[in-house]
Each structure stands twice: as C-alpha cells, then as structure tokens.
Design a protein around this motif. Structure first.
Motif, PDB file in Angstrom:
ATOM      1  N   GLU A 232       0.850  -1.205   0.000  1.00  0.00           N
ATOM      2  CA  GLU A 232       0.000   0.000   0.000  1.00  0.00           C
ATOM      3  C   GLU A 232       0.880   1.246   0.000  1.00  0.00           C
ATOM      4  N   GLU A 233       0.329   2.346  -0.462  1.00  0.00           N
ATOM      5  CA  GLU A 233       1.142   3.503  -0.814  1.00  0.00           C
ATOM      6  C   GLU A 233       1.994   4.057   0.331  1.00  0.00           C
ATOM      7  N   TRP A 234       1.444   4.025   1.544  1.00  0.00           N
ATOM      8  CA  TRP A 234       2.217   4.603   2.642  1.00  0.00           C
ATOM      9  C   TRP A 234       3.430   3.742   2.938  1.00  0.00           C
ATOM     10  N   GLY A 235       3.222   2.443   2.830  1.00  0.00           N
ATOM     11  CA  GLY A 235       4.346   1.534   3.033  1.00  0.00           C
ATOM     12  C   GLY A 235       5.407   1.726   1.967  1.00  0.00           C
TER      13      GLY A 235
END
Lengths: 1120, 394
Positions: A232-235
């Motif tokens: 996922e993008e934050w990761g």
C-alpha cells in the motif's frame, strides 16, 4: 508545565461557550442544554443497562475529548464498559481508554484481561484490534504482556494480525526502549514475511527501532524490491526511503566514471559542483592505482532491480510516493537516467499548494546539481498571479537556477513582468533573482544592470531600495566601468528613504570615491546635514564615507569629517560613538597615535572581494531529499544520515544467502554445479509463488530494460570470477523476461482457458490446507487474481515448452519446483494443528475467564469453609499436607521484614512489617501482615491504631486491634489483613498514636500475593498443560555460583514467593505451586537446571501481570 | 510519524484535537498562530514550521487548517498527502469539509481518525474500507438510529483490509450495472499583455463512477494515447499494462473515484477558446482611471463557453469602480480590492464588454502596474486534447 495547563483550562473554558453547537448531534440533542452536572449524569448513563444510553454517554464523552476537555474523572465509569456487547460503545470506550490510560495506569489495568481474551479470538480482525488497543495503552507495567502478545501475533496465521504486530513494535519501543533486543528479533522475523500487507509496516518498525541494523535487510532486499509495487502507498514511501539508504551502503556510485569523463562539460556555475568534483577527485586519487586496471563500471544487478522496480511508481497518485522515487533516483541512479523523474515532479506542481511547496524545495536543490534535467520544463515554473507568495519565491529560485546563456533572455523577460506584480515581497525576491542571474551569466550582466538602474526611477520605494542593494553587489565586480551608475545613485540619496538602500549608496560612494571625486564630498556635505536624523546603519556608513574621503581628499573634507565625527561622538548609540572614536584615532594623526595610522589608507581602501550571490539551496543535497531535515535545512530528530557511497562494493552475495540455504534444503538431490544457475531462477520462482495481486506488472517489461540487463550481463561476464555468478544470473533472468513478455501477449487469447484451470486449482490446493479462514481468504484472492495465478501456471508450462536452449535445466527446474511445492505445502499443516490445539485450550481458558469473579470450580481458597465438590474436598485435604511440608523448607526466619515507619520519622516509634505467610483467619482472601511496633522514645505511646485507609478499588483491609499502651523501650506485635486484589498496588493508611499521625503504605512483593498449594507431579503437569501460550513465560538465566544445588534453589524461590514445592522425579527440575490469595488463580513455577549453571525458569499463571512480575522477582532471587 | 492533529478554523479556534501517541498540549499551536499572524493570507502560512520540540505540518482546505504535529523525521509530503486524504474522506462522508459539518459529526470524525492512523502510521485510508467499518451518516439513517438505537458502526467486520485490493469490498451487488466516466480537461495558460500565450498546458482527469457487480476487470483504451505526456493512476491500475500497450487495465473501486490524471504536453500548441481585449489606465491628472474589457470567442469548435468569469486584483489605491457591463454583473470588494465580473454564457454575436471609470484615493501616487486578469470558463462536451476512450469489460 503549570502555565500550559492553565492555558488548557482557559481554552477549554472558552470553547465550552460554543458547546450547544454539538446539540446538532441527533443522538445527544436536548440533554446538553438542560443540566450542568453533566458528569454525574454521564456516569449514571454509563451504569445503565441500556446500550442506547451508554452509547449516547460515550458519544458525548468522545465529543468532550475531541474538544480537548478533560474527561478523565469518568475513567472508572467508562472502563467498566470495555466488555460491552455493543460494537460502537466498545469502539468509543477504546478511544477513551487509549486517550486516558496513561494518566490512570492503575485503573487501566482492569481492562487488560478483556484484550487478552480478544487476542485469542478465532476471528483475525478481533485479534488484530485487541492487539492494537492493548499496544496503544501506554502503561509501563504491561510491557511484558505487550511483548508476549507481539511475539505471539508475529507468528499468527493471519497476515493482518502480523501487520498489527508490526505496528505495535514501535509503540512498545517508545514505551520501554529496553525491549529493543527482543523487538529486533520480532522485526527480523516479520521482515522475512512474504505478504505485501506486512512489508510496509515492518519496515516502518525497522526504521523506528533499529535503522542502524542494515544487515537485517540483506536477505530481504530482493523480496522487498519485488513486492514494492503491491504494497500500500504509505508503506511504499517508507520502504523506498529505507532502500535508498541501504543501496548507498551496498552498491558502488554509478556516476564515478562519468564524472571523470565529462568533467567540466556539465558544470553548473555554482561552487557546489566544484566541491563535489573535488571530493570526487580525491576519491579518484585514492582509487587512482586500481583505476588503471579497473574495467568500466558495471551496475550490480540488485541495484538495477531496485531502479527498475521503483520506476513505475513515478506514476502513483500519491505525491509522497512520487517524491520518494524521485529522491531514490536522484541519489542512486546513473546521471543519464535521473531525467525520468523531472516529468513526474513537474506533474506534482499541479497539486495542492502545500505539495507544491515541498516539491519546489526539492526541485530547487536538484536543479543546482542537475540543471539539464528540468530545463525542458522551464515554463512549468512560470509564476501565476494566483500562487501564494512562498510558492512564487520558490519558483523564482528554480528559474534562477535554471538560467543559462540560452534561456536567460526569456527568463529575464518573464522577470520584467514579475516586477510589476503587486506582491512586494515577491518583487523584492525577483530583483534579487535578477542580481543572481547577472552575477552568474557574464553575458547579461550589463543588460541586467541597466534594467536594475531603470528600476531606480521606479515609484515604489521598496523596489528602488532592493535594486540599490543588488546593484551595489553587482558594481563591486567591475566598478571602473560604471562610474555613471554610481553618480546616478548618488543623486538618489535625496529621495530614497529606506535605510538599507541609503547605506548601500553611501558605501558605494565611499568605496569608489576615486571614480566620483567631485560628487563624493558633496554627498558627505548633505549627509552631515541630516546626520542626526538618520538610522544607525546609515550613520555608520556616513562615518565610513567621511573617513575614506578624509584619506583620499583631505583638503576638501577635513572640516566636514571632523564635524561628522563630533556629531557621532555624542550620539545615543554606543556603537556609533565607539566607531567615531576608533576612526578618529586611526585617521587623524596625532602624537599619540601609533603605527597603525600609517596604514589607515590600506585598512580602509583595501580591495574587497565581490560578494558571491548563491542559492540558499546550495549543498542542501547532503540531506536525503524529500525528508523533513532537507526542507528545514537542519537535522530533525531521528534523521538517518544518507551514507556516502562505499569505495568498494561490499560482498553482494549476502543478499542471496537465504536463497542458497533454502535451495540446499529443497534440492539435496540435484547436482551441486547447477546451484549457481538455479539461484536466480529460484528467486524468480519465489516471486511466482508469493505472487501478489498485480505482479504481472512486476519488474520485467519494456525492451529497453531487458536490453539493459543483458548488456549488464554481457559486461559482467568480462569481469573476474567474482562477478560471474551475478552476471550469469541476470542473463538467465533476461531470457526469461523475454519469454514472459511473449506470454503476456498471448495472455488474452488464453484467458478463457486459464479461468477453467483456475477453477480446478483452488480445489486441489484446498485439500492441503486446513485452516478454513486462511483458505477462504485464499479463495477470495484466487478469484481476485485469476490472472496472476494462471500466469504462474502457464509460466510453468511455457517454461518447459520453450526450453530450446536449456532443456535439461528446465527439467531440473520443474523438479525443483515440485520439491519446493512439496516443501512448502508441508510447513503449513503444522501451525494449523498447533493452532487448533491452542484454540481448544483457549476455549477452556476463556470459560475460566468468564466465571472469574465467582472463583472457578477448581479454585478453592485455603480457608473456604464449604466445598461443594469432591475434588475440592480432596484438595482441601492435600492442602494440610502442603502447609506442613513446606514448613521445613521455608523457615520463618527467612521472612523478610520491611520498614513501615522509621524511628526518626516516627519520633521514636518505629514499625516494621513482614508477610507472615500464615493464613489470615478472619478472611481467607486477605494477606496477613505482621507488624512489629517498637517504642524507642522516652515517653510511652498510647492508642496505636490506623485510620483513613486509602485503597485502590476492590482492595480491602482488616485493621489490627488497637494497641492501647506501648511503654518506652517496649515492643509489641499486631497482625492486620489486606486483600490486595491480586495486584501490587500499595495500601495507604495513617498510623495514629494519641499525639501524632503518620502516613504509611504497605506494598507487597508479588511473591506474597499467593499461598502455597500442594499438587502432585501429575496434577502439576496437567495444570501446566492448560496454562500454555500467553500464560506461560519462560526466561533463561545463569544461576548464581552459590546456588547451584537443589536446596538453595528451593530456598531462594520460596523466599521470593510464597509457593510450595511440588515433588518431582527428576533432580534437574524444581517445581513450585501456589494460588493467588484473592482470586485463587493457579501459579506454577519450574526451574530446570542444566550444566554449568544455566537454567530455565518457567512460570505459568492465568494472571499474566502476576506471572511476569513473579518471573522478574524469582530471576532476581536466583541470580543474586 | 504523525503525533497529533488539530483542526483550526479560520478565526483561529481549535475545535478538534486528536492524539495518536501521548497527549501534546494544544499550546503547541501558538507557534502556528504566530506564523498566521505574520502572513497576510492564510495560503501564505508556511506548510512546515519548526518549533523547539515539534514540527508543525499544516494544510489549508476549505477554510480550515489541518495542523499535524510531528516529533521526529518524517517525509513532509507523506504527512501533507495524508492530511489531504483525511480532508477527502470527510468530503466523501459528509458531502463537504467544513467546520460546522465536522462539529455536527464529531463522533464519526473521531472514529474515522482513529481508524485511519495507528500510532501515527496510516492504517486504512481507502474510503471503501472505511465505509465498511463506519457507515457515512445519512438523514434516513440518523432518523432510524434515533428511533431504534442503532449505530453508524458496521456490524460486520471489514474484510477489505485483509485483501490485496483494499479499494474494493467483496460481495458488491447491483441490479443495474453501470459505469460512468467523466473526462475533465483544464487548460492552464498565461497570456501576456499583448495577447500572446506565454505558456499553456492541458491537464486532464478521468473521474469514474462504477457500479458493477462482483469483481469486474475493466480495460480502457485511448484513441490517441500518444497525446498523453504524463500520467498518474489510481492504485488499481496495472502499471505494466499501461507501459506495454497503453491501455488502462484495472479492477475498479466501488463508487466514485479518480481513475487517472494526465498531462498533455505543452509542445503541441494549445488553442485558447477565448480572447480578451483589455485596457486599464490611470491618469496622472486626476484621481481616476479608465477600464475597458471585452471578451470574445476564439476557437470553441462550435461549443458554447459557459460560466465565464473575469477576476481582477486592483491596485490598493483604487477606491471604487463605476462601470457598466453589457452582460452579466460585476462586484467590487473594497476590502480585498478584487473586481469580479460574472459574465455567464458567452454570446458570439454580442460580445460582452465592461467599461467605466475607476476612482482612486486622493493624493495616492498613480499605480503604474497593470493589474492581472484571471479568466475562468467552462465548455461542456469538449475534449481539448482530442483523446477519446473506449472501454471493455470482463
């Protein structure tokens, strides 16, 4: 502190005015306005049976928290509802708990058991949320529980629970940094996780807990690179930032040769590049000797992998991801490839203004180092009238950095428009920018200067002033040519009022008074007139001007100078008085003046170097771009330095160790020489097996890139034997890429076929897997990703089909695959079985928990008078034994006594207490405390009794009988009972004599909260079997030299805790058993000794808080 | 990463605070208020502020400041992007992101914030996942809830968080399957005084509303993909498929979402749909000036220009405007010195014109700079870039 709290209250107070606004909340209408003792009424609502009332109360409490009002006094009332059945109430209680637990640690403990129960729930989402709340409660005492829960969750079946475990790691670390070592173990374990769900969170934990342990990444590097696109993008942001650092330590600088070759060709006009070049030259010098032999730079395939896999992320919708990739390319990619990021960064300029602000800061830094990159996008940095000032200024900065001989004319034309803007700060910045362009690009210096001079007649004083300052700097570079400009500026002194501008003009005239010999004295004359009305900064320059003129043209200016110096002598500002005194001494020759005055002219009229106008963003790139530290140009807390490239690449094989090991295990049959080739294939297979959702979009791809890797491998084969492995690896990869892209083309046609296959496949697989939940998920995933699965399948096929060149290999490969599958399908069943077993146990535990307050059937207090079951009767019988038998082992003399009241504080009266370990007859749930009063005073003490007992909720005290008289020098004993409620909370009370009161408190060591029970070996084993998992705590220890024999161990353990010995067949083990006094929970301890003083302590206890504390105490007793 | 969040309204009241780690006193916002005082416009407050112990990262959305407190190194864009995501979610849930709406739904807001971050690290930011856990309030539901004592919290546990495609929930069912795609293109152009285009670029965005049953896999292809210079996608789009065949292949989220943003390279000359003739002059002689603006169509491809609006930031010296408009109406805000002329539809036969005199403050020097004009307009049913798309469903 007090100030801030006062502020809080004030704020809270003021916001309470706006309170009725919350009346809009449909659930909480009416009530707000009607009564003022809201808290009482909230408590009542919370205590009610109706969920709707509770919900309403909780909603209002949460609204209070949201407004920052203090709702902590409701804690007891709220915590009671932690086990409420209604989900929303429960959620709101969690919100409340997490907010206030830190302030009310003791009460918060009451809720822990609910979460512990939740940790064992069969539903993964409940397990996860229990862990999440448990780890968010910032109470130090539950650190061991959290640690256990995290460890357990890290090996949970569900990736979501594992993700939550990863999230919990930094929480625990911030609560208790001493747990670091254990946490690193968990991180290491989670880093090896192959699901995308976990990857981002665990890297986040890694960054917060142990960013320096870069060695943990080696084995996971390739996996992280390959998973990246599906995380996922934050990761993604976190992983990319971490990998940037990693790559800087592990790979060679891809630009090291280029900088030698094209030195000078790409030079920007700032000093920065020179610096860099110097640095690089130094490096080059060091590397000079090997340079002669060194072959052209070959990029490590892993380095290439990272660049290739991050590139598509430039297309992410998330600005943070784009920025992360951009900085990765800026710091890691070869110069020729960095260009790709420019387009994406320019795209971000159309986002929110905050995003623009950050991106422009980074672009400004990049544009200094790599100007060519952004030149094609020059127009995107043109300023819009609607931009906020800070964005305008940053865009100017970038435009200035991008200016060169070819585009300067367009840029200057653009600047001319900007000068007409109404935003004066921006205009000032523009003028400075023009100044910088003029200094940097020789060709346009005169044009700029003329333009600036024209600005001098501008109506706006600010513009004029700024121009003067910039012109002053420009003139310093070549004053000879520009005496007319200086003359023009001299005229301006009549009009300009801005002090900085006036001072600049005066300085210019003073400095170049030889060029304007006629005007200069006149200016001084005017200035002398207005001296007293000038600003300080102008006055100083007037004195300077006077001094310089006196030295060059003393005939005309002698009197003027003296006049000015006299005025300055009586100025209000001491700086000016000092300056005047100093200058007078220096320039006016007197008898006293020393040798210095001879050199006055040299001192004042020395050639001054022209100022360098440079970008404030110069050299900012030593901070990792995109970081907070870069933005602030100051190191923020927790910032990890971006390391310099290593001079020689560390061993690249560290990254494939794992693969080899794995391979070894799997393919004991295949011949050894093939390993090397297999390695990369194996790796690739790994990808396949764990193939996540969109992996068809993984790494492989466009013709350019595969060509890249091929060329890499080609040159790789030229290299020494050291690199041969990796070279051949990438080669095979390359060819596989080829076949794969073909597949992709065929894909569409095959689609239908594949779907059919898919339908079969899950069925097959489900046979091997037993966990229903896991399977369900897989099913779901299967259907989601028909494509990826089917691809991997077809991949197998095509592998065997398309094996023109390596038919042998592909056979063996298929073998390997099968074996691997087999190997992989084996491990899962184990955990599954374990899990079901565990669940059974847990079920029983759960039951126990539910019955808790009304002691479970097997648990009988020592002094219970009635026992309804035979079992308990028998237990009661055996107990008499227990009381007798340990008596031999734990002699009363070993009882430790504690001081309650020192004789000095007690004015002669001293009190000591000890836990007598005798059953307290009036109440079986109480711990007996034996107190010894000694009267050391000269007078007698009367009426000794206790008063004002303050207890935590649930605790009770049975007071000791009043001692009426204690004569001087005498000693008396009394026994009191305290029900500590199985916690180590202190009981506070006042000890009173006829004259005085003393505040005292009794806090029990955890070992005194239990009483011995007698168990047979079999009973012990049975009970222990039921208290596994979370309830078991094991610690390794090294026994103290003095206590290696059985006897001392037993003695020390029984001294530390009120437990009785359980007979045991083996002499290597000592077992102890007891029950907690209040709830009667079983406490089992085992000390298993090994050779050389090593030992292992195991404590099984239903109450985990007690268990963990007991472990600590016993450990201490055994090791000291 | 993100330690705390404060929501601050236009007048500087903190009306909501949320802490994800230990509590930070709201006095930390004083540094922000100080910076806000200094900056004239709220947009001019620096997004990142440094205080002795904390870093404040702020965004300004819908007249609200979202102020987050960060204690250690964290990528600023990460925080900013997240805050915008929060604002987007509020918008999605409540229809707008304003102080009154947030105050009305303070409990839902709090629950959302609780789910979106865990210990300062984003947990669930997909609106689909969140909606499974916390249902957005509707009037009907709130009525039902007050009657039955029901709640906004979902009864079922969210499964979206567990899947690899967190943007779509499982088990979607519709009786009418439909998918809509809006292509919105914007021209952003700077035109200089003489009427030549300094720079112009086209940005497009494809907004989608997809209501399809099950797990649809869609493919979208363009007539002329070469036009698209630079693109960014919703995470559901498969990057590689785009790179290899320039087609969008994706499993769409359920409901409304932004599928992609694109940029049409500015190398192709962009034809602006309107032109503006303007003359604004101030006289030396007296305290007055003259203004004359005409707007006309240029290249509209036969479509009508709508919602035409001209905004002019006047110099400070301009006291009032006495103008006549042949079409639409104008307002002049004395405080901000902004002249807004709302024209509406552009009639090619009769060009709208705004003419009249400006009165200046007596004694003030003649403003010599020409004010800049901002022109906003809309054209329906026209894609300037000329790229159409086709869709295929599986």
């Amino acid at each position: 502190m007090s100030a801030s709290s006062a502020f809080n209250e004030e704020k809270g107070g003021s916001s309470s005015v706006g309170e009725p606004e919350y009346g809009h909340d449909p659930a909480s209408g009416g009530i707000f306005s009607s009564d003022y003792k809201r808290h009482d009424d909230l408590k009542e609502m919370l205590d009610s049976n109706k969920d709707s009332l509770k919900l309403e109360a909780m909603k209002r409490i949460v609204a209070m928290i949201a407004r920052g009002k203090n709702a902590s006094d409701l804690f007891p009332a709220v915590v009671k509802n932690v086990a409420c059945k209604n989900i929303e109430v429960k959620k709101l209680v969690y919100v409340y708990l997490v907010r206030y637990a830190e302030e009310q640690q003791d009460l918060a403990l009451l809720s822990i058991s609910t979460f512990q129960r939740g940790l064992k729930d069969p539903n993964q989402l409940i397990r996860a949320s229990a862990l999440r709340v448990l780890s968010s409660i910032r109470v130090t005492i539950i650190v061991p529980i959290m640690m256990l829960a995290i460890k357990e969750a890290a090996s949970d079946m569900s990736p979501y629970v594992r993700k939550t475990a990863a999230h919990a790691i930094p929480k625990l670390y911030s609560l208790d940094p001493e747990q670091k070592d254990q946490l690193i173990e968990v991180i290491e374990k989670l880093l090896a996780d192959k699901t995308t769900l976990v990857a981002g969170s665990v890297v986040m934990a890694f960054e917060e807990v142990c960013p320096e342990r870069i060695d943990l990444i080696h084995k996971n590097y390739r996996k992280l690179c390959n998973l990246l696109i599906d995380v996922e993008e934050w990761g993604q942001v976190v992983i990319i930032n971490m990998l940037t650092r990693y790559a800087r330590t592990q790979f060679l600088n891809p630009n090291m040769n280029e900088s030698l070759l094209e030195e000078g060709s790409d030079k920007t006009f700032y000093g920065s590049d020179e610096d860099e070049d110097e640095e690089e030259e130094e490096k080059e010098k060091k590397a000079e000797a090997p340079m002669a032999k060194r072959k052209p730079y070959v990029m490590d395939p892993d380095h290439r992998l990272l660049l290739r896999n991050t590139k598509p992320l430039l297309q992410s919708r998330n600005a943070a991801v784009v920025m992360a990739v951009a900085q990765l390319y800026f710091h890691l990619a070869p110069k020729v490839e960095v260009g790709v990021i420019a387009k994406a960064l320019v795209r971000l300029l159309r986002s929110h203004s905050e995003v623009q602000y950050v991106v422009l800061q980074n672009v400004a830094t990049m544009s200094i180092k790599r100007r060519g990159m952004f030149e094609p996008y020059l127009k995107s940095f043109y300023i819009r009238s609607t931009d906020p000032t800070q964005i305008k200024v940053l865009k100017l900065e970038v435009l200035t950095n991008l200016a060169n001989e070819t585009n300067i004319s367009t840029i200057l034309r653009e600047f001319q428009t900007y000068i007409k803007s109404m935003d004066k700060d921006f205009v000032a910045a523009t003028i400075q920018a023009i100044g910088r362009c003029a200094t940097n690009i020789g060709e346009v210096r005169d044009t700029c200067l003329n333009g600036l001079v024209q600005l001098l007649s501008n109506r706006d004083e600010l513009v004029v002033a700024e121009s003067v300052v910039v012109i002053k700097k420009l003139l310093q570079m070549q004053p000879e040519k520009h005496s007319d400009i200086i003359k023009h500026m001299a005229k301006l002194t009549d009009n300009i009022q801005v002090p900085m501008a006036r001072a600049s003009i005066l300085w210019l005239i003073g400095e170049y008074c030889e060029h304007v010999p006629k005007i200069a004295p006149d200016v001084l004359r005017k200035m002398a007139k207005s001296f007293t009305n000038e600003e300080d900064i102008v006055k100083l320059q007037i004195i300077n001007l006077a001094a310089k003129l006196y030295l060059t043209n003393s005939k005309q200016t002698k009197l003027l100078t003296q006049y000015v110096l006299n005025l300055a002598k009586y100025d209000q500002n001491y700086d000016i008085r000092d300056r005047a005194r100093f200058i007078r001494q220096l320039i006016v020759p007197t008898e006293k003046s020393g040798a210095l005055s001879k050199y006055a002219k040299k001192l004042f009229l020395a050639l001054k170097p022209a100022p360098v106008l440079e970008s404030p963003f110069k050299d900012r790139d030593h901070f990792q771009l995109g970081s907070l530290s870069h933005l602030l140009n100051a190191k923020a807390g927790g910032y990890q330095e971006l390391p310099d490239w290593p001079e020689a690449a560390p061993d690249p094989s560290v990254r494939n160790v794992e693969v080899f090991a794995l391979l070894e295990r799997v393919t004991t049959l295949t011949s050894v020489p093939e390993w090397t080739k297999c390695s990369s294939r194996e790796k690739r297979k790994e990808k396949r097996v764990e193939k996540p959702f969109y992996s068809d979009s993984e790494g492989e791809s466009g013709p350019t890139e595969s060509a890249d890797s091929e060329s890499d491998s080609a040159s790789g084969s030229e290299m020494g034997s050291g690199l041969e492995e990796s070279g051949s690896g990438s080669e095979s990869e390359g060819s596989e890429e080829g076949s794969e892209s073909e597949e992709e083309e065929e894909e569409d046609e095959k689609d239908k076929k594949k779907i059919k296959k898919d339908l079969k496949k899950p069925v097959k697989e489900s046979e091997s897997e037993q966990s229903s939940e896991e399977e369900e998920r897989k099913h779901q995933r299967k259907s989601d990703q028909q494509k990826s699965d089917s691809e991997s399948e077809s991949d197998e096929e095509s592998d065997s089909e398309s094996s023109q060149s390596e038919s042998d290999d592909s056979d063996s490969e298929a073998d390997v695959k099968k074996k691997k599958k087999a190997a992989e399908s084996k491990p899962p069943p184990k955990p599954v079985k374990k899990d079901t077993k565990k669940e059974k146990k847990e079920m029983s535990l759960l039951d126990l928990d539910d019955f808790e307050p009304a002691a479970s059937p097997q648990v009988t207090p020592v002094n219970s008078f009635l026992s309804n079951s035979l079992v308990t009767d028998l237990e009661g019988l055996s107990l008499s034994d227990a009381v007798l038998s340990p008596a031999n082992i734990s002699p009363c003399s070993a009882l430790k006594s504690y001081e309650l009241l020192h004789r000095i504080r007690g004015e002669g009266l001293s009190v000591e207490y000890c836990f007598s370990r005798q059953p307290f007859s009036p109440d079986g749930n109480m711990v007996a405390v034996q107190m010894q009063f000694t009267n050391n005073a000269t007078s007698e003490a009367k009426n000794l009794h206790m008063e004002d007992v303050k207890l935590q909720s649930g605790m009770r005290v049975k007071e000791f009988p009043e001692i009426e008289l204690l004569p001087a020098g005498e000693t008396a004993t009394a026994v009191m009972g305290i029900d500590f409620c199985d916690s180590t909370q202190a009981a506070n009370f006042q000890l009173c004599t006829h004259t005085r009161k003393f505040f005292v408190s009794i806090q029990p060591p955890v070992g005194e909260l239990m009483r011995p029970v007698f168990l047979t070996e079999n009973e012990f084993k049975k009970e222990q079997g039921q208290l596994m998992g979370m309830n078991e705590i094991t610690e390794k220890l090294t026994l103290d030299a003095k206590c290696r024999n059985e006897h001392t161990i037993v003695q020390r353990v029984t001294t530390a805790a009120n437990l009785s010995r359980v007979p045991c067949g083996s002499d290597k083990e000592c077992r102890f058993a007891g029950r907690t006094v209040t709830s009667g929970s079983l406490v089992l301890a085992t000390v298993a000794t090994k050779e050389g003083g090593a030992a292992q302590l195991t404590v099984n206890c239903e109450k985990m808080v007690i268990g963990t504390m007991l472990v600590k105490d016993v450990l201490l007793a055994l090791t000291q | 990463m993100i330690h705390s969040l404060f929501l601050i309204n236009h007048s500087g009241d903190i009306f909501l605070e949320k802490h994800w780690k230990s509590v930070i006193s709201r006095s930390v916002c004083d540094y922000f208020f100080e910076a806000k005082e200094k900056a004239a416009e709220p947009e001019n407050v620096a997004p990142v502020l440094q205080t002795p112990h904390h870093y404040l990262i702020t965004i300004y959305r819908g007249k609200l400041f979202f102020l987050s407190v960060v204690q250690t190194e964290a990528p600023p864009l990460f925080v900013i992007e997240f805050l915008h995501r929060v604002a987007d979610i509020f918008q999605d849930y409540f229809g707008e992101c304003s102080e009154s709406v947030i105050k009305d739904n303070v409990v839902t807001v709090y629950e959302l914030l609780e789910e979106m971050l865990d210990n300062g690290f984003p947990l669930a930011t997909e609106s689909n996942v969140l909606k499974e856990m916390i249902r957005p309030p509707t009037i009907l539901r709130s009525v039902v809830n007050t009657l039955t004592g029901g709640s906004n919290v979902g009864d079922t546990l969210p499964t979206g968080q567990l899947s690899n495609i967190p943007w779509r929930r499982a088990g979607v069912k519709y009786t009418n399957n439909e998918a809509y795609f809006d292509v919105i293109e914007e021209i952003d152009a700077i035109v200089d005084k003489s009427g030549t285009t300094v720079c112009a670029e086209i940005q497009g965005v494809i907004e989608a509303c997809v209501r399809l049953t099950g797990m649809p896999d869609l493919t979208l292809s363009f007539m002329n993909p070469r036009l698209l210079d630079d693109v960014s996608f919703h995470p559901c789009v498969r990057f590689k498929r785009w790179e290899s065949e320039r087609a969008l292949s994706f499993i769409p989220p359920d409901g409304n979402f932004t599928l992609m943003n694109y940029h049409v390279s500015s190398q192709n000359l962009v034809a602006l749909p309107v032109y503006v003739k303007q003359s604004i002059s101030f006289f030396d002689s007296g305290p007055c000036g003259r203004l004359d603006i005409t707007v006309g169509p240029k290249q509209t491809m036969g479509k009508t220009v709508e919602a035409l609006m001209v905004t002019i930031h006047m110099p400070k010296a301009v006291l009032s405007a006495n103008l006549t408009a042949t079409q639409g109406s104008y307002t002049y805000d004395l405080a901000t010195k902004v002249l807004v002329w709302d024209i509406g539809k552009l009639n090619p036969q009769k060009l709208p014109n705004l003419k009249g005199s400006l009165s200046l403050q007596a004694g003030a020097p003649k403003p010599e700079d020409n004010p800049s004009l901002n022109i906003d307009l809309k054209i329906q049913q026209m894609a300037i870039s000329g790229s159409l798309l086709f869709i295929r469903t599986f």
